[in-house]
Design a protein around this motif. Structure first.
Motif, PDB file in Angstrom:
ATOM      1  N   ILE A   1       0.846  -1.204   0.000  1.00  0.00           N
ATOM      2  CA  ILE A   1       0.000   0.000   0.000  1.00  0.00           C
ATOM      3  C   ILE A   1       0.879   1.251   0.000  1.00  0.00           C
ATOM      4  CG2 ILE A   1      -1.658   1.324   1.370  1.00  0.00           C
ATOM      5  CD1 ILE A   1      -2.821  -1.425   2.234  1.00  0.00           C
ATOM      6  N   GLU A   2       1.954   1.238   0.775  1.00  0.00           N
ATOM      7  CA  GLU A   2       2.879   2.369   0.807  1.00  0.00           C
ATOM      8  C   GLU A   2       3.473   2.611  -0.579  1.00  0.00           C
ATOM      9  OE1 GLU A   2       6.905   3.739   3.209  1.00  0.00           O
ATOM     10  OE2 GLU A   2       6.465   1.607   2.997  1.00  0.00           O
ATOM     11  N   ASN A   3       3.918   1.532  -1.250  1.00  0.00           N
ATOM     12  CA  ASN A   3       4.479   1.662  -2.594  1.00  0.00           C
ATOM     13  C   ASN A   3       3.442   2.174  -3.591  1.00  0.00           C
ATOM     14  OD1 ASN A   3       7.059   0.869  -1.894  1.00  0.00           O
ATOM     15  ND2 ASN A   3       6.678  -1.287  -2.313  1.00  0.00           N
ATOM     16  N   MET A   4       2.206   1.701  -3.465  1.00  0.00           N
ATOM     17  CA  MET A   4       1.133   2.181  -4.344  1.00  0.00           C
ATOM     18  C   MET A   4       0.881   3.667  -4.122  1.00  0.00           C
ATOM     19  SD  MET A   4      -0.014  -0.180  -6.346  1.00  0.00           S
ATOM     20  CE  MET A   4      -1.630   0.353  -6.804  1.00  0.00           C
ATOM     21  N   ALA A   5       0.886   4.086  -2.876  1.00  0.00           N
ATOM     22  CA  ALA A   5       0.663   5.502  -2.565  1.00  0.00           C
ATOM     23  C   ALA A   5       1.798   6.359  -3.123  1.00  0.00           C
ATOM     24  CB  ALA A   5       0.531   5.700  -1.053  1.00  0.00           C
TER      25      ALA A   5
END
Length: 194
Positions: free
Chosen positions: A148-152
């Motif tokens: 999720i962090e990488n997607m954000a």
């Protein structure tokens, strides 16, 4: 005419703010500005000037404001239907901030401090359990959180390129590829969905 403009705009603003039959949008906006905006800036100034007295006054304000906000979350639907509620809220927020009457200090000493002194052990136990559970949750879902962090980050980078009108980098130029969470042992064995 130039001298009349501030007086007229001030009167119009005051009428909008205090008109009980008008939309609550104006008074709610004013409450937000007075209740959050001004204290945030005042806190910034107190920190930058290293003014201990002002820091203490603002800590008392934030304690009172936070308590008020928590109570408001639970009673908002009821309170919103009370006539002039937002006007009263605005007045309370102004009262809490003025150093001359020490509204937030009064609220802290009279209500907040006695409540926390009485319930401190229970609250500490609850927060300790909550901290342990959150730590366990984060460690159990570390791969998903990184995904999720990488997607954000990827979304923010793409938005930045779009807003600034830049060409997006090729995938070959991207150093940080987004990878999904690691498959579980069951998924690797083909146990899901097959």
């Amino acid at each position: 005419m130039a001298l009349l403009a501030p007086a007229i705009s001030g009167e119009v603003g005051l009428r909008l703010l205090l008109a009980p039959l008008s939309s609550n949008v104006v008074i709610r906006t004013a409450s937000c500005a007075v209740g959050i905006g001004l204290p945030v800036y005042s806190t910034f100034r107190a920190i930058e000037k290293n003014d201990e007295k002002e820091k203490e006054r603002l800590l008392l304000y934030w304690a009172a404001y936070g308590s008020f906000s928590i109570a408001e979350v639970f009673a908002d639907k009821i309170l919103a239907s009370v006539p002039l509620y937002y006007h009263v809220k605005f007045a309370i927020l102004v009262w809490l901030q003025f150093p001359s009457n020490s509204g937030s200090k009064h609220v802290y000493k009279r209500y907040i401090r006695p409540f926390f002194l009485k319930h401190q052990a229970k609250i500490d136990r609850f927060l300790n359990i909550l901290s342990k559970e959150l730590t366990k949750f984060v460690s159990n879902h570390e791969d998903e959180i990184r995904f999720i962090e990488n997607m954000a980050i990827r979304g923010a980078t793409t938005a930045n390129y779009i807003v600034n009108g830049l060409d997006q980098p090729d995938d070959s130029q991207a150093n940080n590829r987004i990878e999904g969470p690691s498959p579980t042992a069951t998924e690797e064995a083909g146990g899901l969905g097959n």
